[in-house]
Design a protein around this motif. Sequence first.
Motif, mmCIF file in Angstrom:
data_model
loop_
_atom_site.group_PDB
_atom_site.id
_atom_site.type_symbol
_atom_site.label_atom_id
_atom_site.label_comp_id
_atom_site.label_asym_id
_atom_site.label_seq_id
_atom_site.Cartn_x
_atom_site.Cartn_y
_atom_site.Cartn_z
ATOM 1 N N UNK A 1 6.331 -15.636 11.935
ATOM 2 C CA UNK A 1 7.474 -16.199 11.129
ATOM 3 C C UNK A 1 7.286 -15.479 9.813
ATOM 4 N N UNK A 2 6.224 -14.783 9.654
ATOM 5 C CA UNK A 2 6.083 -13.926 8.570
ATOM 6 C C UNK A 2 5.691 -12.480 8.563
ATOM 7 N N UNK A 3 6.112 -11.721 7.866
ATOM 8 C CA UNK A 3 6.078 -10.139 8.017
ATOM 9 C C UNK A 3 5.703 -9.900 6.457
ATOM 10 N N UNK A 4 4.405 -9.230 6.282
ATOM 11 C CA UNK A 4 3.788 -8.629 5.003
ATOM 12 C C UNK A 4 3.710 -7.113 5.289
ATOM 13 N N UNK A 5 3.603 -6.425 4.067
ATOM 14 C CA UNK A 5 3.507 -5.021 3.938
ATOM 15 C C UNK A 5 2.907 -4.845 2.713
ATOM 16 N N UNK A 6 2.323 -3.749 2.446
ATOM 17 C CA UNK A 6 1.401 -3.096 1.293
ATOM 18 C C UNK A 6 1.834 -1.808 1.028
ATOM 19 N N UNK A 7 2.372 -1.599 0.103
ATOM 20 C CA UNK A 7 3.060 -0.019 -0.068
ATOM 21 C C UNK A 7 2.623 0.347 -1.513
ATOM 22 N N UNK A 8 2.116 1.560 -1.552
ATOM 23 C CA UNK A 8 1.560 2.227 -2.859
ATOM 24 C C UNK A 8 2.892 2.451 -3.761
ATOM 25 N N UNK A 55 3.713 4.718 -5.536
ATOM 26 C CA UNK A 55 4.274 6.196 -5.367
ATOM 27 C C UNK A 55 5.444 6.213 -4.332
ATOM 28 N N UNK A 56 5.533 5.209 -3.323
ATOM 29 C CA UNK A 56 6.293 5.321 -2.202
ATOM 30 C C UNK A 56 7.793 4.728 -2.352
ATOM 31 N N UNK A 57 8.178 5.069 -3.562
ATOM 32 C CA UNK A 57 9.827 4.752 -3.902
ATOM 33 C C UNK A 57 10.709 4.416 -2.908
ATOM 34 N N UNK A 58 10.783 5.691 -2.087
ATOM 35 C CA UNK A 58 11.764 5.442 -1.027
ATOM 36 C C UNK A 58 11.509 4.262 -0.161
ATOM 37 N N UNK A 59 10.126 4.050 0.306
ATOM 38 C CA UNK A 59 9.703 3.120 1.223
ATOM 39 C C UNK A 59 10.169 1.774 0.548
ATOM 40 N N UNK A 60 9.908 1.585 -0.908
ATOM 41 C CA UNK A 60 10.233 0.223 -1.776
ATOM 42 C C UNK A 60 11.811 0.088 -1.572
ATOM 43 N N UNK A 61 12.559 1.160 -1.864
ATOM 44 C CA UNK A 61 13.957 0.825 -1.473
ATOM 45 C C UNK A 61 14.386 0.274 -0.061
ATOM 46 N N UNK A 62 13.867 1.268 0.890
ATOM 47 C CA UNK A 62 14.106 0.617 2.198
ATOM 48 C C UNK A 62 13.560 -0.764 2.407
ATOM 49 N N UNK A 63 12.476 -1.395 2.102
ATOM 50 C CA UNK A 63 12.008 -2.538 2.465
ATOM 51 C C UNK A 63 12.636 -3.664 1.598
ATOM 52 N N UNK A 118 12.954 -7.637 1.928
ATOM 53 C CA UNK A 118 11.424 -7.584 1.429
ATOM 54 C C UNK A 118 11.463 -8.056 -0.080
ATOM 55 N N UNK A 119 10.522 -8.850 -0.693
ATOM 56 C CA UNK A 119 10.346 -9.344 -1.792
ATOM 57 C C UNK A 119 8.983 -8.874 -2.309
ATOM 58 N N UNK A 120 8.741 -8.532 -3.459
ATOM 59 C CA UNK A 120 7.480 -8.367 -4.006
ATOM 60 C C UNK A 120 6.492 -9.574 -4.438
ATOM 61 N N UNK A 121 5.491 -9.575 -3.880
ATOM 62 C CA UNK A 121 4.519 -10.796 -3.880
ATOM 63 C C UNK A 121 3.009 -10.482 -4.217
ATOM 64 N N UNK A 122 2.196 -11.346 -4.902
ATOM 65 C CA UNK A 122 1.032 -10.975 -4.981
ATOM 66 C C UNK A 122 0.182 -10.300 -3.930
#
Length: 158
Positions: A121-128, A130-138, A143-147
């Motif tokens: 029911x939950x999916x997490x990811x941790x992206x550096x 500098x990976x701006x393209x990945x941030x845009x995709x997610x 996806x939302x930023x979390x702690x």
Amino acid sequence: MVHRIEVIQRFDDTVEIEALLREYLAWAVPLFNAQNELSVDLEAAISNAMVDLPECLPPEGCTVIARSPNGVANAAGFFRRIRPDAVEIKRLYLRPEVRGEGLGRKLVQQLIEEARQRGYSEIYLDTAAFMSSAHRLYRSLGSEDIEAYPEAEHQREV
């Protein structure tokens, strides 16, 4: 180029996966080190990624590969179970020559679908950072930023 997305059930041969992970880490580790003033060893990172691969197989994990019409594995993505109800997407990588074709989106969508089918029911990811393209995709996929979460590979904000 049209790629076929495969969900890997077992690793009979890890040569293709290792090649993709090696390319990904050869790109990411120097950038990660520079951004965070660290000195992560590339060979150690590759070795650790290979040791962790069994976590990315059914029944609890998932590995997806994108193959070109001639059978070349040009991209991969993974998830591993981190809690009974949650997975973490890891190391999405596309070779430079296939970027910009929507293949990353297809791989992530396949990983999300696989996680849902398996009852997560939950999916997490941790992206550096500098990976701006990945941030845009997610973010485009909801996806939302979390702690930082306890199972994250990097416990500080990167």
